[in-house]
Design a protein around this motif. Structure first.
Motif, short mmCIF file in Angstrom:
data_model
loop_
_atom_site.label_atom_id
_atom_site.label_comp_id
_atom_site.label_asym_id
_atom_site.label_seq_id
_atom_site.Cartn_x
_atom_site.Cartn_y
_atom_site.Cartn_z
N ALA A 65 0.92 -1.28 -0.16
CA ALA A 65 -0.03 0.00 0.19
C ALA A 65 0.84 1.27 0.00
CB ALA A 65 -0.95 -0.09 1.19
N GLU A 66 1.92 1.24 0.91
CA GLU A 66 3.06 2.55 0.89
C GLU A 66 3.49 2.52 -0.58
OE1 GLU A 66 5.89 1.64 3.82
OE2 GLU A 66 4.34 1.75 5.55
N LEU A 67 3.93 1.42 -1.27
CA LEU A 67 4.46 1.79 -2.54
C LEU A 67 3.50 2.14 -3.60
CD1 LEU A 67 6.79 -1.40 -2.61
CD2 LEU A 67 7.55 1.10 -2.49
N ASN A 68 2.33 1.53 -3.52
CA ASN A 68 1.28 2.22 -4.37
C ASN A 68 0.91 3.65 -4.18
OD1 ASN A 68 1.09 -0.27 -5.61
ND2 ASN A 68 -0.76 -0.98 -4.29
N ASP A 69 1.08 3.95 -3.07
CA ASP A 69 0.72 5.64 -2.87
C ASP A 69 1.66 6.41 -3.29
OD1 ASP A 69 -1.62 5.04 -1.34
OD2 ASP A 69 -0.82 4.94 0.61
N VAL A 70 3.11 5.65 -3.17
CA VAL A 70 4.11 6.47 -3.41
C VAL A 70 4.37 6.60 -5.17
CG1 VAL A 70 6.84 6.76 -3.68
CG2 VAL A 70 5.65 6.18 -1.59
N LEU A 71 3.73 5.47 -5.78
CA LEU A 71 3.84 5.38 -7.37
C LEU A 71 2.87 5.99 -7.85
CD1 LEU A 71 5.60 1.87 -7.82
CD2 LEU A 71 6.57 4.30 -8.14
N GLY A 72 1.55 6.05 -7.15
CA GLY A 72 0.41 6.81 -7.70
C GLY A 72 -0.60 5.75 -8.44
N ILE A 73 -0.42 4.46 -7.82
CA ILE A 73 -1.25 3.45 -8.43
C ILE A 73 -2.57 3.31 -7.42
CG2 ILE A 73 -1.22 1.19 -9.00
CD1 ILE A 73 1.55 1.06 -9.09
N ASP A 74 -3.50 3.21 -8.28
CA ASP A 74 -4.94 3.13 -7.51
C ASP A 74 -5.35 1.77 -7.83
OD1 ASP A 74 -7.21 3.50 -6.19
OD2 ASP A 74 -8.40 4.30 -7.91
N GLY A 75 -5.55 1.30 -6.49
CA GLY A 75 -5.77 -0.29 -6.48
C GLY A 75 -7.18 -0.62 -6.91
N SER A 76 -8.13 0.35 -7.18
CA SER A 76 -9.32 0.00 -7.50
C SER A 76 -9.49 -0.49 -8.87
CB SER A 76 -10.34 1.12 -7.19
OG SER A 76 -9.93 2.39 -8.21
#
Length: 118
Positions: A65-76
Motif C-alpha cells: 500500500a505504501e509503494l502504491n501510494d508513492v507510485l500513484g497506483i490506484d488499487g481499485s
C-alpha cells in the motif's frame, strides 16, 4: 518421648513428600505423557508459526500500500499486463540462415577443437 514423636512425624511427612514427588516425576516420564507434551509443544509451535506468517502477510500488504501510494497506483482499477514484445534475433531479410547451414556449421572442424589432436 515428645522428641521421638516429633522426629517420627517429621520422617513420615518427608517420606510422603518424597514418594509423591517421585511418583509425579515417574508419571511425567511415561511414554504417553512425553507424547502428549511433545504434541502440545508442536501445536504451540504451529500457532507461533501461523502468527509469524500472518505478521509477514500484513507487513507485506502495508508495504505494498505504501509503494502504491508513492507510485500513484490506484488499487481499485484492474491492472492489465503489458503487451508481449517480440524479439527478433536475426534479421531475416539480410541474412538467410537455414537449418542446413546450421547443421553444416556444427559438423565442421575448427582449429580450436581440443580433441582433433587425439
Amino acid at each position: 518421648m515428645f522428641r521421638r514423636t516429633f522426629w517420627f512425624t517429621a520422617g513420615a511427612a518427608a517420606g510422603v513428600w518424597a514418594t509423591t514427588k517421585v511418583n509425579r516425576k515417574l508419571k511425567q516420564l511415561t511414554p504417553e505423557s512425553l507424547a502428549a507434551r511433545t504434541a502440545d509443544k508442536a501445536v504451540e509451535a504451529g500457532h507461533r508459526l501461523k502468527d509469524f506468517a500472518l505478521d509477514i502477510k500484513s507487513g507485506m500488504a502495508q508495504r505494498e500500500a505504501e509503494l502504491n501510494d508513492v507510485l500513484g497506483i490506484d488499487g481499485s482499477e484492474p491492472r492489465e499486463l503489458p503487451a508481449r514484445r517480440r524479439l527478433v534475433a536475426l534479421d531475416t531479410t539480410s541474412q538467410q540462415y537455414t537449418k542446413q547451414q546450421h547443421t553444416k556449421q556444427q559438423h565442421t572442424k575448427h582449429s580450436y577443437d581440443r580433441n582433433e589432436d587425439h
